[in-house]
Scaffold this motif. Structure first.
Motif, PDB file in Angstrom:
ATOM      1  N   ARG A   1       0.841  -1.204   0.000  1.00 39.98           N
ATOM      2  CA  ARG A   1       0.000   0.000   0.000  1.00 39.98           C
ATOM      3  C   ARG A   1       0.872   1.248   0.000  1.00 39.98           C
ATOM      4  NH1 ARG A   1      -2.931  -0.386   5.263  1.00 39.98           N
ATOM      5  NH2 ARG A   1      -3.153   1.848   4.873  1.00 39.98           N
ATOM      6  N   LEU A   2       1.889   1.279   0.871  1.00 41.71           N
ATOM      7  CA  LEU A   2       2.729   2.470   0.983  1.00 41.71           C
ATOM      8  C   LEU A   2       3.490   2.747  -0.307  1.00 41.71           C
ATOM      9  CD1 LEU A   2       3.939   4.758   2.647  1.00 41.71           C
ATOM     10  CD2 LEU A   2       5.682   3.152   3.467  1.00 41.71           C
ATOM     11  N   THR A   3       4.118   1.715  -0.881  1.00 41.22           N
ATOM     12  CA  THR A   3       4.867   1.941  -2.124  1.00 41.22           C
ATOM     13  C   THR A   3       3.938   2.362  -3.254  1.00 41.22           C
ATOM     14  OG1 THR A   3       4.761  -0.442  -2.572  1.00 41.22           O
ATOM     15  CG2 THR A   3       6.770   0.394  -1.532  1.00 41.22           C
TER      16      THR A   3
ATOM     17  N   ILE B   1       2.026  -6.485  -2.986  1.00 41.08           N
ATOM     18  CA  ILE B   1       0.582  -6.707  -2.865  1.00 41.08           C
ATOM     19  C   ILE B   1       0.224  -8.128  -3.289  1.00 41.08           C
ATOM     20  CG2 ILE B   1      -1.638  -6.130  -3.938  1.00 41.08           C
ATOM     21  CD1 ILE B   1      -1.013  -4.194  -1.795  1.00 41.08           C
ATOM     22  N   THR B   2       0.797  -8.568  -4.403  1.00 42.10           N
ATOM     23  CA  THR B   2       0.498  -9.923  -4.891  1.00 42.10           C
ATOM     24  C   THR B   2       0.962 -10.978  -3.898  1.00 42.10           C
ATOM     25  OG1 THR B   2       0.701  -9.177  -7.189  1.00 42.10           O
ATOM     26  CG2 THR B   2       0.860 -11.545  -6.784  1.00 42.10           C
ATOM     27  N   LEU B   3       2.200 -10.833  -3.418  1.00 43.56           N
ATOM     28  CA  LEU B   3       2.726 -11.807  -2.463  1.00 43.56           C
ATOM     29  C   LEU B   3       1.955 -11.760  -1.145  1.00 43.56           C
ATOM     30  CD1 LEU B   3       6.567 -11.358  -3.087  1.00 43.56           C
ATOM     31  CD2 LEU B   3       5.132 -13.285  -3.807  1.00 43.56           C
ATOM     32  N   GLY B   4       1.557 -10.567  -0.714  1.00 45.81           N
ATOM     33  CA  GLY B   4       0.794 -10.452   0.521  1.00 45.81           C
ATOM     34  C   GLY B   4      -0.562 -11.120   0.426  1.00 45.81           C
TER      35      GLY B   4
ATOM     36  N   LEU C   1      -9.457   4.035  -6.324  1.00 49.01           N
ATOM     37  CA  LEU C   1     -10.742   4.588  -5.897  1.00 49.01           C
ATOM     38  C   LEU C   1     -11.710   3.495  -5.471  1.00 49.01           C
ATOM     39  CD1 LEU C   1     -11.221   7.203  -8.767  1.00 49.01           C
ATOM     40  CD2 LEU C   1     -10.129   7.529  -6.556  1.00 49.01           C
ATOM     41  N   TRP C   2     -11.585   2.333  -6.106  1.00 46.77           N
ATOM     42  CA  TRP C   2     -12.547   1.261  -5.835  1.00 46.77           C
ATOM     43  C   TRP C   2     -12.019   0.232  -4.838  1.00 46.77           C
ATOM     44  CZ3 TRP C   2     -11.983   1.975 -11.478  1.00 46.77           C
ATOM     45  CH2 TRP C   2     -12.953   2.844 -11.986  1.00 46.77           C
ATOM     46  N   THR C   3     -10.716   0.000  -4.828  1.00 48.43           N
ATOM     47  CA  THR C   3     -10.181  -1.081  -3.996  1.00 48.43           C
ATOM     48  C   THR C   3      -9.174  -0.624  -2.950  1.00 48.43           C
ATOM     49  OG1 THR C   3      -8.408  -1.539  -5.590  1.00 48.43           O
ATOM     50  CG2 THR C   3     -10.483  -2.731  -5.884  1.00 48.43           C
ATOM     51  N   GLY C   4      -8.667   0.586  -3.045  1.00 42.76           N
ATOM     52  CA  GLY C   4      -7.616   1.019  -2.132  1.00 42.76           C
ATOM     53  C   GLY C   4      -8.119   1.262  -0.722  1.00 42.76           C
ATOM     54  N   THR C   5      -7.471   0.644   0.253  1.00 42.82           N
ATOM     55  CA  THR C   5      -7.844   0.822   1.656  1.00 42.82           C
ATOM     56  C   THR C   5      -7.795   2.289   2.054  1.00 42.82           C
ATOM     57  OG1 THR C   5      -6.970  -1.366   2.189  1.00 42.82           O
ATOM     58  CG2 THR C   5      -7.240   0.177   4.026  1.00 42.82           C
TER      59      THR C   5
END
Length: 455
Positions: free
Chosen positions: A55-57, A109-112, A184-188
């Motif tokens: 998320r941060l990157t 993100i994928t690995l998480g 906009l749709w998926t970001g925490t």
């Protein structure tokens, strides 16, 4: 060669306040701090792991992408504060940094997500792309950004025509537009925080508004207001052509000697491709002049322009100007076509007789252009003209090959160099060598002004 006398000096536009650059730098740094603070506020540290790091990157990459858009949105305040050379370098650095952060974002993100669902990483990536809202658009945008990054690598750039590179580079806008909306749709940091949504929507709106206003709106208004047309086309030397232009209310155009415009000549197919050419004479009244070297593609058409051809411009751009010069010794160092903006500066700078030296580097005497104008400046304003002729040597140097390696050559040519304002313009490698020689001669960084002829 042209026999037109140099125009009289005119009052240049106002100087740019130095605090403009400070405000711009602080604003960029604050935007990154806000992004990190919002991430922390949305449990970034408490839930820290692969997904949170992703998320941060991703957020920092998004912020840098939008800052990159703002860097090259041609905002007049930003252009005047930093100049095209610095903006282009920062744009390049910001672009590569945001790209690699985006790559890290995708991987983490994928690995998480794969670790959380005990799934294969490749399968998880496919699931993310196909099932999460906006991810197909983000994938298309990422592909376009990869294309832009690959063609921006120096080795690849050298193999592309300027027109091709410029067209491909425009896909960066589409890439940014497609890559960001999935947040906009998926970001925490969007879904769970009204403050985050307000910040990001504001940054999106400012970036898009800047592009619409300054890449489209302002040029359209200026072209409608000034209505430039070609009045004369003059051969200045082998492969060198000057174009004289006139228009309406050109005195209101905020152009300084040493600056350049992006030019489009409405002479037939290919007119949509813009080319950067510097003013080769001091802006004066209702007249402008540029001088173009035939390097192929668009520049080869300039010699065939006819009087009456309509012209569209964007600009003025560049910071190779005399806004910080108030008098005293001045040294201008030019190589080849780099003499054009320096010639315009000779007409604007308020130097006294004997204070100005022009060092003009060319391969052969036949390549020396504007001899009559240079003679006019030598006779009427006391400019000392020094020509350096000869091919390049094996080692990079601002001197001809026969003189390369001569330590202290610049001090011997211009003994006043250490206390002078120095203006340098030419090809990239030559400019770097000339700047290094000026710095070795004691020229202060704030008195060394450059413009690179590269892209």
């Amino acid at each position: 060669m042209t026999t037109t006398a140099a125009p009289p000096q005119t009052a240049p536009p106002r100087s740019t306040p130095r605090w403009y650059a400070d405000v711009g730098g602080v604003a960029a740094a604050v935007s990154l701090l806000i992004v990190v603070a919002l991430w922390v506020g949305n449990r970034g540290l408490q839930d820290f792991g692969l997904t949170s790091a992703g998320r941060l990157t991703g957020l920092i990459a998004s912020d840098l992408l939008l800052l990159q858009v703002l860097l090259m949105a041609r905002i007049p305040l930003v252009e005047r504060a930093f100049g095209q050379d610095r903006l282009a370098r920062w744009h390049r650095w910001t672009g590569f940094t945001s790209f690699w952060l985006m790559v890290v974002h995708i991987l983490t993100i994928t690995l998480g997500y794969a670790a959380a669902s005990h799934a294969n990483a490749v399968a998880e990536l496919g699931d993310l792309i196909l099932t999460y809202p906006g991810m197909l658009l983000a994938t298309a945008g990422t592909v376009l950004l990869v294309l832009v990054v690959v063609t921006s690598i120096r080795v690849a750039r050298r193999k592309l025509r300027y027109e091709s590179w410029h067209l491909l580079h425009l896909y960066a806008y589409l890439g940014v537009g497609l890559a960001l909306p999935h947040q906009l749709w998926t970001g925490t940091d969007f879904v769970g925080s009204a403050v985050s949504r307000a910040y990001w929507w504001t940054l999106y709106a400012v970036s898009a508004g800047a592009v619409l206003a300054y890449r489209i709106g302002l040029p359209a208004w200026r072209n409608w207001r000034h209505r430039l047309v070609v009045t004369d086309v003059v051969a200045e030397g082998p492969g060198l052509t000057s174009v004289h232009l006139t228009g309406r209310r050109l005195g209101e155009l905020p152009a300084r000697a040493g600056q350049f415009f992006q030019w489009r000549f409405l002479d037939g197919p290919g007119w949509t491709r813009a080319h950067p050419y510097s003013l080769s004479a001091t802006p004066h009244g209702d007249r402008l002049r540029i001088t173009v070297k035939n390097l192929g593609d668009g520049s080869s058409r300039v010699g065939g322009l006819r009087p009456g051809t309509k012209v569209l411009v964007e600009g003025p751009y560049g910071k190779l100007t005399g806004e910080t010069y108030t008098g005293g010794p001045v040294v201008l160092m030019a190589c080849g076509i780099g003499v054009t903006p320096l010639l315009s500066l000779l007409g604007e700078l308020p130097y006294a007789p004997g204070e100005a030296t022009l060092i003009y580097r060319a391969r052969t005497e036949s390549e020396l252009a504007f001899r009559d104008e240079l003679e006019w400046f030598a006779t009427h304003r006391g400019v000392r003209i020094v020509t350096l002729l000869g091919p390049r040597g094996a080692q990079p140097s601002w001197l001809p090959g026969t003189l390369a390696g001569h330590d202290g050559a610049l001090q011997r040519i211009a003994p006043e160099i250490a206390g002078a304002h120095v203006y340098v313009c030419g090809p990239e490698a030559w400019t770097e060598s000339a700047c290094a020689a000026a710095q070795a001669a004691g020229v202060r960084a704030d008195r060394l002004h450059t413009e690179l002829f590269s892209w």
